[in-house]
Design an enzyme around this catalytic site. Structure first.
Site, short mmCIF file in Angstrom:
data_model
loop_
_atom_site.label_atom_id
_atom_site.label_comp_id
_atom_site.label_asym_id
_atom_site.label_seq_id
_atom_site.Cartn_x
_atom_site.Cartn_y
_atom_site.Cartn_z
N THR A 37 0.87 -1.18 0.00
CA THR A 37 0.00 0.00 0.00
C THR A 37 0.91 1.23 0.00
OG1 THR A 37 0.01 0.26 2.40
CG2 THR A 37 -1.66 -1.24 1.47
N THR A 99 -8.83 -4.78 6.09
CA THR A 99 -7.50 -5.38 6.34
C THR A 99 -7.33 -5.84 7.79
OG1 THR A 99 -6.36 -4.24 4.54
CG2 THR A 99 -5.02 -4.86 6.44
N THR A 124 -2.09 -3.14 19.58
CA THR A 124 -1.66 -1.80 20.00
C THR A 124 -2.26 -1.41 21.35
OG1 THR A 124 -2.02 0.55 19.47
CG2 THR A 124 -3.51 -1.00 18.44
N ASP A 125 -1.57 -0.53 22.05
CA ASP A 125 -2.12 -0.03 23.32
C ASP A 125 -3.38 0.82 23.09
OD1 ASP A 125 -0.96 2.29 22.25
OD2 ASP A 125 0.32 2.71 23.99
N GLU A 126 -3.63 1.20 21.83
CA GLU A 126 -4.80 2.05 21.55
C GLU A 126 -6.12 1.31 21.77
OE1 GLU A 126 -4.48 4.72 18.27
OE2 GLU A 126 -2.30 4.66 18.30
N TYR A 148 -9.48 3.10 13.59
CA TYR A 148 -8.24 2.31 13.61
C TYR A 148 -8.21 1.39 14.82
CZ TYR A 148 -3.38 1.19 14.79
OH TYR A 148 -2.23 0.52 15.17
N LYS A 152 -8.36 -2.73 15.11
CA LYS A 152 -7.30 -3.53 15.73
C LYS A 152 -7.87 -4.40 16.86
CE LYS A 152 -3.47 -3.63 15.02
NZ LYS A 152 -2.72 -4.50 14.06
N TYR A 205 -1.58 19.12 17.20
CA TYR A 205 -3.04 19.05 17.37
C TYR A 205 -3.45 19.57 18.76
CZ TYR A 205 -3.00 15.58 13.51
OH TYR A 205 -2.84 14.91 12.31
N ARG A 212 1.67 10.04 25.26
CA ARG A 212 1.86 8.70 24.71
C ARG A 212 3.06 8.07 25.40
NH1 ARG A 212 -2.41 9.89 23.07
NH2 ARG A 212 -3.22 9.95 20.93
N ASN A 247 3.01 15.44 23.59
CA ASN A 247 3.42 15.73 22.21
C ASN A 247 4.31 16.98 22.15
OD1 ASN A 247 1.95 13.54 21.41
ND2 ASN A 247 0.12 14.72 20.88
N ARG A 271 -7.65 16.57 16.49
CA ARG A 271 -8.19 15.36 15.85
C ARG A 271 -9.51 14.99 16.53
NH1 ARG A 271 -4.23 10.38 16.78
NH2 ARG A 271 -3.28 10.97 14.82
N GLY A 273 -12.12 12.89 18.47
CA GLY A 273 -12.02 11.68 19.31
C GLY A 273 -10.60 11.42 19.80
P1 NAD Z 1 2.92 0.64 8.50
O1 NAD Z 1 1.70 1.40 8.09
O2 NAD Z 1 4.26 1.30 8.40
O3 NAD Z 1 3.02 -0.71 7.66
C1 NAD Z 1 1.93 -1.53 7.37
C2 NAD Z 1 2.34 -2.50 6.29
O4 NAD Z 1 1.24 -3.40 6.03
C3 NAD Z 1 2.68 -1.84 4.95
O5 NAD Z 1 3.87 -2.38 4.42
C4 NAD Z 1 1.49 -2.17 4.07
O6 NAD Z 1 1.81 -2.24 2.68
C5 NAD Z 1 1.06 -3.52 4.63
N1 NAD Z 1 -0.36 -3.82 4.36
C6 NAD Z 1 -1.44 -3.01 4.57
N2 NAD Z 1 -2.57 -3.64 4.19
C7 NAD Z 1 -2.20 -4.88 3.76
C8 NAD Z 1 -2.92 -5.99 3.27
N3 NAD Z 1 -4.26 -5.96 3.12
N4 NAD Z 1 -2.24 -7.10 2.93
C9 NAD Z 1 -0.87 -7.15 3.05
N5 NAD Z 1 -0.14 -6.12 3.50
C10 NAD Z 1 -0.80 -5.00 3.86
O7 NAD Z 1 2.62 0.14 9.97
P2 NAD Z 1 3.58 -0.06 11.25
O8 NAD Z 1 3.66 1.21 12.00
O9 NAD Z 1 4.81 -0.77 10.83
O10 NAD Z 1 2.67 -1.05 12.12
C11 NAD Z 1 2.79 -2.46 11.99
C12 NAD Z 1 1.83 -3.13 12.96
O11 NAD Z 1 2.13 -2.72 14.29
C13 NAD Z 1 0.37 -2.77 12.73
O12 NAD Z 1 -0.41 -3.93 12.92
C14 NAD Z 1 0.07 -1.73 13.79
O13 NAD Z 1 -1.29 -1.74 14.16
C15 NAD Z 1 0.97 -2.21 14.92
N6 NAD Z 1 1.42 -1.17 15.85
C16 NAD Z 1 2.02 -0.03 15.39
C17 NAD Z 1 2.48 0.92 16.29
C18 NAD Z 1 3.15 2.18 15.83
O14 NAD Z 1 3.38 3.09 16.66
N7 NAD Z 1 3.55 2.30 14.58
C19 NAD Z 1 2.30 0.72 17.68
C20 NAD Z 1 1.67 -0.47 18.12
C21 NAD Z 1 1.25 -1.40 17.19
P1 TYD Z 2 0.43 9.48 15.74
O1 TYD Z 2 1.89 9.41 15.41
O2 TYD Z 2 -0.55 9.66 14.61
O3 TYD Z 2 0.10 8.18 16.60
P2 TYD Z 2 -1.26 7.80 17.41
O4 TYD Z 2 -2.33 8.75 17.05
O5 TYD Z 2 -1.52 6.45 16.88
O6 TYD Z 2 -0.89 7.85 18.84
O7 TYD Z 2 0.21 10.67 16.76
C1 TYD Z 2 0.88 10.72 18.00
C2 TYD Z 2 0.37 11.93 18.75
O8 TYD Z 2 0.74 13.12 18.04
C3 TYD Z 2 -1.15 11.98 18.85
O9 TYD Z 2 -1.51 12.52 20.11
C4 TYD Z 2 -1.56 12.93 17.75
C5 TYD Z 2 -0.38 13.90 17.67
N1 TYD Z 2 -0.11 14.47 16.32
C6 TYD Z 2 -0.02 15.86 16.17
O10 TYD Z 2 -0.15 16.64 17.11
N2 TYD Z 2 0.20 16.37 14.90
C7 TYD Z 2 0.33 15.56 13.81
O11 TYD Z 2 0.52 16.07 12.67
C8 TYD Z 2 0.25 14.13 14.00
C9 TYD Z 2 0.40 13.20 12.83
C10 TYD Z 2 0.04 13.64 15.27
#
Ligand code: NAD
Ligand code: TYD
Length: 333
Positions: A37, A99, A124-126, A148, A152, A205, A212, A247, A271, A273
């Site tokens: 994607t 997905t 995720t912790d969310e 989201y 999850k 925001y 976090r 933040n 944002r 919610g």
């Molecule tokens: P990311 O958005 O960087 O990567 C997601 C990947 O999944 C991409 O490579 C995308 O191409 C692939 N993908 C999406 N839809 C798909 C599908 N239908 N089939 C196959 N591949 C698909 O995400 P990330 O930040 O690396 O997060 C990875 C995982 O960790 C997720 O499940 C997310 O919920 C979880 N997570 C992320 C965080 C964070 O802070 N980034 C924290 C806790 C948990």
């Molecule tokens: P984000 O990285 O989108 O992670 P999550 O919403 O999954 O925690 O955002 C982290 C925090 O930063 C969240 O409180 C929203 C805030 N944020 C901003 O203030 N400005 C921005 O442009 C973005 C993307 C996030």
């Protein structure tokens, strides 16, 4: 040899995990299944292309045929594949349900038929929702706020159901906000670092006081790998960094590390919610013998330096389709 299927392995955490697994376990093979994607990026896996223990398959986790091909012969499945950005989920919830919930179900079905030894669902912790005081533990009820986090939660509940109903050896991790190299510049830290490098405003925001818990990506990968090998089937494990920050604190640290002016800070409309605070109690994983190794100060400095040294990686992303996304998200804010 053991073979691990890493779905979503071309994304941020998945690609870091692929490197981690191949480096950490010399007798493991990694198969990556990724739809590529907007968030999937072959540049993240570039240096693995000659590795004989690595194979890449482009495909969707919602497609049983390609899932069967990818999972065949695998001992373990680690499901990172997901739509992951809260702001995008507010604009287009449907793709998240497809997905993150349905796709997880397709993987679970295949895992059941193949009889895999372990299925790790990356959550995720969310899913706990906003916690104004104290720390979420694995027994707490789920109160997801965004499309989201609701998707999850749906995915991990389905994974648990497959353990309870069919005895599939599922483990679930709930990780906190992750940062490090190869993170798509839509999330707070890579967005603000790359904007600051380009001297473009940093859109904070609301009042910037949302909190976090932050974990370095290599710690998150190590925690996931530890749970894959040591977690008990059917159990959930919080994987947090123990670094709680507003933040605004993150924003000021980035500006300080890059020696940029705080004039770049721009408060924008909040944002909808927006969860005020996430915080994890990680006692269960600690008791099992794992805790994060990286200090927040050092890992943030490393991360900022990586974006400074790797403009080729993010400038390519920011010059394409991204411009339209940015205008849609921030234009009228
Ligand atoms: P990311 O958005 O960087 O990567 C997601 C990947 O999944 C991409 O490579 C995308 O191409 C692939 N993908 C999406 N839809 C798909 C599908 N239908 N089939 C196959 N591949 C698909 O995400 P990330 O930040 O690396 O997060 C990875 C995982 O960790 C997720 O499940 C997310 O919920 C979880 N997570 C992320 C965080 C964070 O802070 N980034 C924290 C806790 C948990
Ligand atoms: P984000 O990285 O989108 O992670 P999550 O919403 O999954 O925690 O955002 C982290 C925090 O930063 C969240 O409180 C929203 C805030 N944020 C901003 O203030 N400005 C921005 O442009 C973005 C993307 C996030």
């Amino acid at each position: 040899m053991k073979r691990v299927l890493i779905t979503g392995g071309a994304g941020f955490i998945g690609s870091n995990y692929a490197h981690y697994v191949l480096g950490e376990h010399p007798h493991y093979e990694a198969v990556i299944l990724d739809k590529l994607t907007y968030a999937g990026n072959m540049d993240n896996l570039k240096d693995l292309s000659d590795n004989p223990r690595y194979r890449f398959i482009k495909g969707d986790i919602c497609d049983p045929e390609v899932v069967n091909e990818a999972m065949s012969g695998c001992n373990y499945v680690v499901n990172f594949a997901a739509e992951t950005h809260v702001d995008r989920s507010i604009v287009d919830p449907g793709s998240f349900i497809t997905t993150d919930v349905y796709g997880t179900h397709v993987l679970l079905e295949a895992a059941r038929r193949f009889g895999v030894e372990r299925f790790l669902q990356v959550s995720t912790d969310e899913v706990y929702g906003s916690v104004l005081e104290g720390f979420s533990n694995e027994q707490d009820s789920l109160h997801p706020s965004s499309p989201y986090s609701a998707s999850k939660a749906g995915g991990e509940l389905m994974a648990r159901a497959y353990h309870t109903t069919y005895g599939l050896p599922v483990v679930i991790t709930r990780g906190s906000n992750t940062y490090g190299p190869y993170q798509y510049p839509e999330k707070l830290i890579p967005l603000f670092v790359t904007n600051a490098l380009d001297e473009v405003p940093l859109p904070v925001y609301g009042d910037g006081l949302n909190r976090r818990d932050w974990i370095y990506v290599l710690d998150h990968c190590a925690g996931i790998d530890f749970v894959l090998h040591n977690g008990e089937a059917g159990e959930i494990y919080n994987v947090g960094g123990g670094n709680e920050h507003t933040n605004m604190e993150i924003t000021r640290l980035i500006l300080e590390l890059l020696e940029k002016s705080s004039d770049l800070i721009t408060y924008v409309k909040d944002r909808p919610g927006h969860d005020r605070r996430y915080a994890l109690d990680c006692g269960k994983l600690q008791a099992l013998g794992w805790s994060p190794a990286h200090s927040f100060q050092n890992a943030m400095a490393e991360t900022v330096k990586w974006y400074l040294d790797n403009r080729w990686w993010w400038e390519k992303i920011k010059s394409g389709e991204y411009a339209r996304y940015y205008e849609q998200m921030y234009g009228g804010r």
